[in-house]
Scaffold this motif. Structure first.
Motif: not given
Length: 316
Positions: A57-61, A28-39
């Motif tokens: 790690g994995e998605a969601g954690s 979620q933090d990476l998506a916000s930083k790079f202005d893209v979707s979590v997917r």
């Protein structure tokens, strides 16, 4: 290679840098930083895994690099190198002396991984940048004091201080440090004081002795700005009507003294404060531009201001 793939390559490289520099990185933090979707971030992480990067790690954690995995040194762009030079000049003027040697050795490590052409760039331009600071540096009584304070925050251990107040009274305090900050040419600690059972600010250059104890913090704390904005509940509301032509000169100091609102009026600018320093600090600051300001409230501030003027006039 089209623009889409160039952007993806830049983003994937930047994600790898984030993984190198942090223990856990959330999608979620990476998506916000790079202005893209979590997917999109999930796909980028998969790209790194397919390239042989051992990501845990994995998605969601959250994601992290496998412990012990080493990557080659990061290569910097020319723009990043130039930003290092400018930042180094700022640090030379404003960095606390107890951190100076550590910053210098860190910069030497950064220089060591630069390309030869970038090293020449630094040599050619570093003498063309300067930062002028008209305030003298403060001198501490204790060497390496800021690292000691930062260690206490990281380890959540109490500190015992021998502290001199502005009127040279010395007292012993046991504190739990929330954070440190630099303001008006001084370094300060924001901490919970066990003696006062409240949050207090301590100026670093007034610390005469410091001992990091093994006693753990008695409570958890938030971010430093939460306490700087509201160190205690004893605030007084102040309203001033200030001449518009000097507002620009108060841009920094008015926030320091608790500005919460600013309203333009026909005959000036109304400044509204909530301050902890109504008895001493605020009147002394106000007197520096009192001929361009009118106190609307409280009445007690008018009295304090008049008393201060009388006290000054007797010494002139």
């Amino acid at each position: 290679m089209n623009d889409h793939y160039l952007k993806k390559l830049d983003r994937v490289t930047a994600i790898l840098t984030q993984l190198q520099s942090k223990p856990i990185v959330r999608a979620q933090d990476l998506a916000s930083k790079f202005d893209v979707s979590v997917r999109t971030i999930y796909r980028d992480v998969k790209t790194l895994e397919n390239a042989g990067i051992p990501i845990i790690g994995e998605a969601g954690s959250g994601y992290s690099l496998m412990d012990g995995y080493k990557l080659p040194p990061v290569m910097f762009t020319k723009e990043e190198v130039l930003s290092f030079i400018t930042a180094e000049k700022l640090m030379q003027k404003f960095l606390h002396q107890s951190l100076g040697n550590h910053y210098q050795t860190a910069m030497e490590k950064v220089r060591s991984v630069l390309k030869y052409s970038d090293r020449n760039l630094i040599q050619n331009i570093e003498k063309q940048i300067d930062v002028y600071n008209y305030h003298p540096k403060t001198v501490d009584n204790i060497q390496n004091i800021i690292p000691i304070i930062l260690e206490s925050i990281a380890e959540k251990k109490q500190i015992t201080l021998e502290y001199a107040t502005v009127d040279s009274k010395v007292s012993m305090r046991t504190i739990e440090v929330v954070g440190v900050f630099f303001e008006f040419n001084y370094w300060y600690i924001m901490a919970f004081c066990t003696l006062r059972n409240d949050f207090r600010q301590f100026r670093v250059d007034r610390i005469l002795q410091i001992i990091k104890t093994q006693n753990p913090f008695l409570q958890e704390y938030g971010q430093i700005n939460d306490y700087r904005q509201n160190p205690n509940g004893n605030k007084t509301k102040v309203r001033l009507l200030v001449d518009k032509k000097i507002i620009g000169h108060l841009s920094n100091s008015k926030k320091y003294y608790g500005l919460i609102d600013e309203v333009e009026r026909e005959n000036g600018v109304e400044l509204i404060f909530e301050t902890d320093w109504i008895k001493d600090g605020f009147p002394r600051w106000l007197i520096t531009f009192a001929d361009y300001a009118e106190v609307l409230e409280p009445e007690s501030l008018k009295v304090s201001l008049k008393e201060l003027v009388i006290k000054i006039s007797k010494k002139v």
